[in-house]
Motif scaffolding. Structure first.
Motif, PDB file in Angstrom:
ATOM      1  N   GLY A 153       0.772  -1.223   0.000  1.00  0.00           N
ATOM      2  CA  GLY A 153       0.000   0.000   0.000  1.00  0.00           C
ATOM      3  C   GLY A 153       0.810   1.283   0.000  1.00  0.00           C
ATOM      4  O   GLY A 153       2.010   1.299   0.269  1.00  0.00           O
ATOM      5  N   GLU A 154       0.128   2.387  -0.313  1.00  0.00           N
ATOM      6  CA  GLU A 154       0.772   3.681  -0.519  1.00  0.00           C
ATOM      7  C   GLU A 154       1.381   4.280   0.746  1.00  0.00           C
ATOM      8  O   GLU A 154       2.192   5.203   0.675  1.00  0.00           O
ATOM      9  N   ASN A 155       0.998   3.783   1.919  1.00  0.00           N
ATOM     10  CA  ASN A 155       1.561   4.327   3.164  1.00  0.00           C
ATOM     11  C   ASN A 155       2.938   3.757   3.492  1.00  0.00           C
ATOM     12  O   ASN A 155       3.549   4.146   4.487  1.00  0.00           O
ATOM     13  N   ILE A 156       3.423   2.856   2.655  1.00  0.00           N
ATOM     14  CA  ILE A 156       4.749   2.288   2.866  1.00  0.00           C
ATOM     15  C   ILE A 156       5.740   3.174   2.109  1.00  0.00           C
ATOM     16  O   ILE A 156       5.997   2.993   0.917  1.00  0.00           O
ATOM     17  N   HIS A 157       6.276   4.163   2.824  1.00  0.00           N
ATOM     18  CA  HIS A 157       7.195   5.116   2.192  1.00  0.00           C
ATOM     19  C   HIS A 157       8.223   5.614   3.202  1.00  0.00           C
ATOM     20  O   HIS A 157       8.132   5.336   4.406  1.00  0.00           O
ATOM     21  N   ALA A 158       9.193   6.368   2.701  1.00  0.00           N
ATOM     22  CA  ALA A 158      10.324   6.801   3.522  1.00  0.00           C
ATOM     23  C   ALA A 158       9.904   7.657   4.700  1.00  0.00           C
ATOM     24  O   ALA A 158      10.511   7.593   5.779  1.00  0.00           O
ATOM     25  N   GLY A 159       8.863   8.469   4.524  1.00  0.00           N
ATOM     26  CA  GLY A 159       8.412   9.324   5.612  1.00  0.00           C
ATOM     27  C   GLY A 159       7.925   8.539   6.815  1.00  0.00           C
ATOM     28  O   GLY A 159       8.158   8.938   7.967  1.00  0.00           O
ATOM     29  N   ASN A 160       7.264   7.440   6.563  1.00  0.00           N
ATOM     30  CA  ASN A 160       6.741   6.606   7.657  1.00  0.00           C
ATOM     31  C   ASN A 160       7.770   5.598   8.180  1.00  0.00           C
ATOM     32  O   ASN A 160       7.638   5.121   9.312  1.00  0.00           O
ATOM     33  N   PHE A 161       8.771   5.278   7.361  1.00  0.00           N
ATOM     34  CA  PHE A 161       9.740   4.250   7.747  1.00  0.00           C
ATOM     35  C   PHE A 161      11.168   4.725   7.455  1.00  0.00           C
ATOM     36  O   PHE A 161      11.836   4.199   6.549  1.00  0.00           O
ATOM     37  N   PRO A 162      11.673   5.694   8.193  1.00  0.00           N
ATOM     38  CA  PRO A 162      13.019   6.229   7.927  1.00  0.00           C
ATOM     39  C   PRO A 162      14.141   5.210   8.118  1.00  0.00           C
ATOM     40  O   PRO A 162      15.153   5.278   7.419  1.00  0.00           O
ATOM     41  N   TRP A 288       9.835  -1.532  11.688  1.00  0.00           N
ATOM     42  CA  TRP A 288       8.722  -2.149  10.961  1.00  0.00           C
ATOM     43  C   TRP A 288       7.746  -2.817  11.916  1.00  0.00           C
ATOM     44  O   TRP A 288       6.531  -2.630  11.827  1.00  0.00           O
ATOM     45  N   ASN A 289       8.280  -3.596  12.833  1.00  0.00           N
ATOM     46  CA  ASN A 289       7.417  -4.333  13.755  1.00  0.00           C
ATOM     47  C   ASN A 289       6.636  -3.422  14.686  1.00  0.00           C
ATOM     48  O   ASN A 289       5.539  -3.776  15.124  1.00  0.00           O
ATOM     49  N   SER A 290       7.165  -2.243  14.963  1.00  0.00           N
ATOM     50  CA  SER A 290       6.479  -1.321  15.875  1.00  0.00           C
ATOM     51  C   SER A 290       5.473  -0.424  15.170  1.00  0.00           C
ATOM     52  O   SER A 290       4.552   0.090  15.800  1.00  0.00           O
ATOM     53  N   LYS A 291       5.616  -0.260  13.834  1.00  0.00           N
ATOM     54  CA  LYS A 291       4.788   0.730  13.142  1.00  0.00           C
ATOM     55  C   LYS A 291       3.932   0.176  12.008  1.00  0.00           C
ATOM     56  O   LYS A 291       2.944   0.800  11.614  1.00  0.00           O
ATOM     57  N   ALA A 292       4.297  -0.965  11.472  1.00  0.00           N
ATOM     58  CA  ALA A 292       3.664  -1.437  10.225  1.00  0.00           C
ATOM     59  C   ALA A 292       2.162  -1.612  10.348  1.00  0.00           C
ATOM     60  O   ALA A 292       1.416  -1.327   9.395  1.00  0.00           O
ATOM     61  N   SER A 293       1.681  -2.075  11.490  1.00  0.00           N
ATOM     62  CA  SER A 293       0.246  -2.336  11.630  1.00  0.00           C
ATOM     63  C   SER A 293      -0.601  -1.083  11.439  1.00  0.00           C
ATOM     64  O   SER A 293      -1.770  -1.163  11.072  1.00  0.00           O
ATOM     65  N   LYS A 294       0.004   0.092  11.641  1.00  0.00           N
ATOM     66  CA  LYS A 294      -0.728   1.350  11.463  1.00  0.00           C
ATOM     67  C   LYS A 294      -0.817   1.779   9.997  1.00  0.00           C
ATOM     68  O   LYS A 294      -1.694   2.566   9.629  1.00  0.00           O
ATOM     69  N   PHE A 295       0.091   1.258   9.175  1.00  0.00           N
ATOM     70  CA  PHE A 295       0.202   1.764   7.813  1.00  0.00           C
ATOM     71  C   PHE A 295      -0.059   0.721   6.737  1.00  0.00           C
ATOM     72  O   PHE A 295      -0.370   1.081   5.591  1.00  0.00           O
ATOM     73  N   ILE A 296       0.084  -0.548   7.066  1.00  0.00           N
ATOM     74  CA  ILE A 296       0.016  -1.575   6.043  1.00  0.00           C
ATOM     75  C   ILE A 296      -1.396  -1.760   5.529  1.00  0.00           C
ATOM     76  O   ILE A 296      -2.365  -1.635   6.265  1.00  0.00           O
ATOM     77  N   ARG A 297      -1.484  -2.036   4.231  1.00  0.00           N
ATOM     78  CA  ARG A 297      -2.787  -2.278   3.597  1.00  0.00           C
ATOM     79  C   ARG A 297      -3.256  -3.671   3.978  1.00  0.00           C
ATOM     80  O   ARG A 297      -2.515  -4.647   3.890  1.00  0.00           O
ATOM     81  N   ASN A 298      -4.502  -3.789   4.420  1.00  0.00           N
ATOM     82  CA  ASN A 298      -5.048  -5.111   4.798  1.00  0.00           C
ATOM     83  C   ASN A 298      -5.336  -5.946   3.544  1.00  0.00           C
ATOM     84  O   ASN A 298      -5.675  -5.429   2.505  1.00  0.00           O
TER      85      ASN A 298
END
Length: 298
Positions: A153-162, A288-298
């Protein structure tokens, strides 16, 4: 009780973490079939062995020969660049590969052309990343995360995952250096330089061997698979699609693509000898493990 709880937390966060355990799938399909043919020169097509990539078509990618590796060492770059070779232009293997590309060309559909041209436009360039004011800076970072965005999904980007971004940037710096070191060392002509019947969907201003698109596709697939191991099959499948797209476009031999898959895997093995890579990977996995659930596409 607090000491016991802390101990259990440490156990829970370390058990099951095992990096660098990926295995390279054996060569298969048409890649394996073509390797059964002779890779040696065939005197009946000797003229083909006189053809090299035309210097007049070199692009500015040659400057990447001046780039320093990030996670690889210079000795590892040298060893990898010397570990592979392409079959002779006049060989039976190359003739079979060219006939295969002609077959793909005859069967191209409008939908297929649209997809492979879309994939062909994807590319992260470390040089652009060094200049935040560059007009293509944001688009370049978007391309850095292409495989993650495509699958999650589109929320997987550098801003969310530095932290993931830092890891991928280092890997891609090595990838570009590796790509052009091999290309300009061996100067393999593109398929359309040897086969006049090919009408490629584009032409590329760098030598053919090995495929840069395939190299980044698999380097990133292997790296993402360390971060998100449960999606490994999906990442590898996407990398497979990307490498075959270069054949559909008529710009790479299958042997270019198989060599890049092999080099990408060897790069991964070298990475796990580097403490800096392992540290950056661990930080990327933790992020990734701490933040992915907020951003990943289901």
């Amino acid at each position: 009780m607090k000491t016991i709880s802390t101990f259990l937390l440490v156990i829970l966060t370390t058990v099951g973490i095992s990096y660098g355990q990926q295995k390279l799938a054996p060569v298969s399909g048409h890649y394996k079939d073509f390797q059964l043919a002779s890779a040696l020169p065939n005197v009946q097509r000797a003229w083909m062995d006189t053809v090299k990539y035309p210097p007049a078509e070199y692009g500015n990618s040659i400057v990447y020969l001046l780039v320093k590796p990030h996670y690889l060492s210079e000795d590892q770059v040298k060893k990898l660049s010397e570990s592979i070779a392409f079959p002779a232009n006049s060989s039976d293997q190359v003739r079979k590969e060219l006939d295969y590309l002609l077959m793909l060309q005859d069967k191209r559909t409008p939908e297929q052309i649209k997809r492979v041209e879309y994939l062909g436009d994807i590319g992260y360039w470390p040089s652009i990343n060094m200049v935040p004011s560059h007009a293509a800076y944001e688009e370049n970072l978007k391309h850095l995360f292409f495989e993650g965005r495509e699958l999650m999904g589109e929320n997987i980007h550098a801003g969310n995952f530095p932290k993931v971004s830092k890891l991928l940037q280092g890997v891609m710096q090595d990838m570009r250096l590796m790509e052009f070191t091999i290309k300009y060392k061996l100067l393999r002509p593109r398929p359309y330089h040897l086969e006049p019947g090919l009408n490629p969907l584009t032409k590329i201003n760098s030598p053919s061997f090995a495929s840069g698109h395939t190299l980044w596709a698999f380097v990133q697939a292997f790296t993402w698979s360390e971060i998100v191991p449960e999606r490994k099959d999906a990442f590898i499948s996407l990398a497979e699609e990307i490498r075959r797209s270069r054949e559909v476009m008529g710009i790479h031999y299958p042997s270019d693509n198989e060599a890049s898959r092999q080099v990408a895997y060897k790069m991964l093995q070298y990475y796990f000898e580097n403490p800096a890579f392992k540290k950056d990977l661990q930080e990327a996995v933790t992020e990734w493990n701490s933040k992915a659930s907020k951003f990943i596409r289901n």
